[in-house]
Design an enzyme around this catalytic site. Structure first.
Site, mmCIF file in Angstrom:
data_model
loop_
_atom_site.group_PDB
_atom_site.id
_atom_site.type_symbol
_atom_site.label_atom_id
_atom_site.label_comp_id
_atom_site.label_asym_id
_atom_site.label_seq_id
_atom_site.Cartn_x
_atom_site.Cartn_y
_atom_site.Cartn_z
ATOM 1 N N ASP A 27 0.819 -1.208 0.000
ATOM 2 C CA ASP A 27 0.000 0.000 0.000
ATOM 3 C C ASP A 27 0.856 1.263 0.000
ATOM 4 O O ASP A 27 1.368 1.680 1.040
ATOM 5 C CB ASP A 27 -0.900 -0.030 1.256
ATOM 6 C CG ASP A 27 -1.817 1.172 1.324
ATOM 7 O OD1 ASP A 27 -2.451 1.379 2.367
ATOM 8 O OD2 ASP A 27 -1.879 1.920 0.315
ATOM 9 N N ASP A 78 -1.593 5.530 -5.319
ATOM 10 C CA ASP A 78 -1.955 4.724 -4.158
ATOM 11 C C ASP A 78 -2.345 3.307 -4.559
ATOM 12 O O ASP A 78 -3.475 3.049 -4.974
ATOM 13 C CB ASP A 78 -3.125 5.401 -3.430
ATOM 14 C CG ASP A 78 -3.506 4.644 -2.169
ATOM 15 O OD1 ASP A 78 -4.404 5.098 -1.448
ATOM 16 O OD2 ASP A 78 -2.893 3.580 -1.918
HETATM 17 C C1 LIG Z 1 -10.628 -3.504 4.088
HETATM 18 S S1 LIG Z 1 -9.490 -3.766 2.873
HETATM 19 C C2 LIG Z 1 -8.381 -2.398 2.935
HETATM 20 C C3 LIG Z 1 -7.210 -2.476 2.197
HETATM 21 C C4 LIG Z 1 -6.316 -1.404 2.203
HETATM 22 C C5 LIG Z 1 -6.607 -0.286 2.968
HETATM 23 C C6 LIG Z 1 -5.630 0.872 2.972
HETATM 24 N N1 LIG Z 1 -5.728 1.527 1.680
HETATM 25 C C7 LIG Z 1 -6.091 2.897 1.738
HETATM 26 C C8 LIG Z 1 -4.862 3.775 1.789
HETATM 27 O O1 LIG Z 1 -4.009 3.448 0.761
HETATM 28 C C9 LIG Z 1 -7.783 -0.219 3.714
HETATM 29 C C10 LIG Z 1 -8.679 -1.279 3.692
#
Ligand SMILES: CSc1ccc(CNCCO)cc1
Length: 408
Positions: free
Chosen positions: A114, A296
């Site tokens: 991420d 992102d």
């Molecule tokens: C619930 S699955 C999930 C996967 C990644 C994230 C973080 N991504 C946002 C900021 O890049 C939040 C939830």
């Protein structure tokens, strides 16, 4: 000749003593002297000295056993300088998950890499079973190299409202063969339902800037920041693919993964994100202005300025903003225009079919857009819908950060 003053470079071949000096010196009347110093870098190693003697004088090649012990030394000294790992999309390309080995022996967890956050956190043996059911968890108690970071805690709430929190260990983390021995591994004591429901996701590996790491009292380095100095080049690349596996590379640019030239834009790291500016965009031939946003990998859609989203859907027959769905919807049978943006002087095109993201519910004839406005989000986000349309280079040389986009 004798009185000639000549400067001669004298090389003492690196030999038993490991002395290696190249010094300019003056020759006067045929005599000269030179001082020499032990090489501080030299580590005495008998077998290597023997190996060199065989190479220099030996009538026969060095014995095989001698070679292995010398090769081993050479390998140990050479740093692992790049790594590559396959990343696999979830249903509808909602996220991409990448296997990572943590601890000794390695425990494999599938993490969401991420670039929009900067914490490596995992489901753990401390996550209540009701929240971790269906997930792989990291058990520090089963790792001989796990060390607790006493008093360190973390708590994160993401833009989509999901959240997690817990305590901190350091342990070995290996990504695609690249290993860091004391990576901060943030173990979850709790996760929100959104994470529990993503049963293939065992945590996140943050690739944002370490300045926004959430560990208290002391922010921790991301995996990339930790290994960067060992890499051939201070960069990582991502090649996400529409509904098929892609790759993350660390430390090198695999030129077979892109067709076009890589066009770079400067990154503003002030807020801890990979923030860059696309100088223009176009939809069906109509040209729009610049867009500044973050790259992102952890966000599914492209969340663009509301004016840009409006301009896009004005080119889609029967598209409308549906408040109850929180975004633009249109007939699934619609053929959507491409969305092209210019970055670093090069054009990247998101194919229309990537923007036909998914039916509102399975079988519905109304579909939800892969481009949406960023109202209420706070950031403009070039998420996976945009990233999977390109080969993207995230480079941080220390004093400047850049992002490179190429066609593929
Ligand atoms: C619930 S699955 C999930 C996967 C990644 C994230 C973080 N991504 C946002 C900021 O890049 C939040 C939830």
């Amino acid at each position: 000749m004798r009185n000639m003053i000549a400067s001669v470079f004298v090389l003492f071949a690196a030999g038993f003593s490991g002395l290696a000096n190249a010094v300019p010196l003056q020759i006067n009347n045929g005599t000269f002297s030179v001082t020499t110093h032990p090489n501080p870098e030299f580590v005495a190693h008998g077998p290597t000295a023997m190996y060199k003697a065989y190479l220099k004088y030996g009538k026969t090649p060095p014995p095989a056993l001698l070679r292995t012990v010398t090769d081993y030394r050479a390998q140990k000294k050479a740093k692992r300088e790049s790594g590559s790992v396959v990343t696999t999309p979830e249903v509808l390309d909602q996220a991409w998950l990448t296997p990572v080995q943590i601890g000794t022996p390695g425990q494999t967890l599938n993490l969401d890499f991420d670039s929009g956050s900067s914490d490596l956190w995992v489901f753990s043996s401390s996550t209540p079973a009701s929240q971790s059911r269906g997930h792989s968890v990291f058990s520090p108690g089963k790792s001989s190299t796990a060390k607790e970071s006493p008093g360190y805690t973390w708590s994160i709430t993401y833009g989509d409202g999901s959240s997690s929190s817990g305590t901190v260990y350091t342990d070995v983390v290996d990504v695609g063969g690249l290993s860091f021995p004391s990576q901060a591994v943030e173990t979850a004591n709790r996760v929100s339902p959104e994470f529990t429901q993503e049963t293939n996701l065992d945590g996140l590996l943050g690739l944002g800037f370490s300045t926004i790491n959430a560990v208290k009292p002391t922010a921790q380095n991301t995996f990339f920041d930790n290994i960067k100095s060992d890499l051939n080049q201070p960069l990582w690349t991502v090649d996400l693919k529409h509904q098929e596996p892609g790759t993350y590379n660390f430390g090198n640019i695999n030129s077979s993964l892109h067709t076009g030239e890589i066009h770079y834009a400067i990154v503003n790291t002030r807020r801890g994100f990979w923030t860059f500016t696309a100088t223009s965009y176009s939809v069906g031939g109509a040209i729009g202005g610049s867009i500044t946003g973050i790259a992102d990998t952890g966000t599914t859609l492209a969340l663009l300025p509301t004016a840009v989203a409006k301009a896009y859907y004005s080119k889609v027959p029967d598209a409308l903003y549906d408040n109850s769905q929180g975004g633009y919807v249109f007939p699934c049978a619609a053929s959507l225009p491409d969305f092209t943006f210019t970055v670093g002087g090069g054009e990247i095109t998101i194919p229309g079919n990537y923007i036909n993201y998914a039916p509102l519910t399975p079988g519905s004839k109304t579909c939800f857009g892969g481009i949406q406005g960023n109202t209420g989000i706070g950031e403009v986000i070039f998420g996976d819908v945009a990233l999977k349309s390109a080969f993207v280079v995230f480079e941080n040389s220390g004093d400047t950060a850049r992002i490179g986009w190429a066609k593929k």
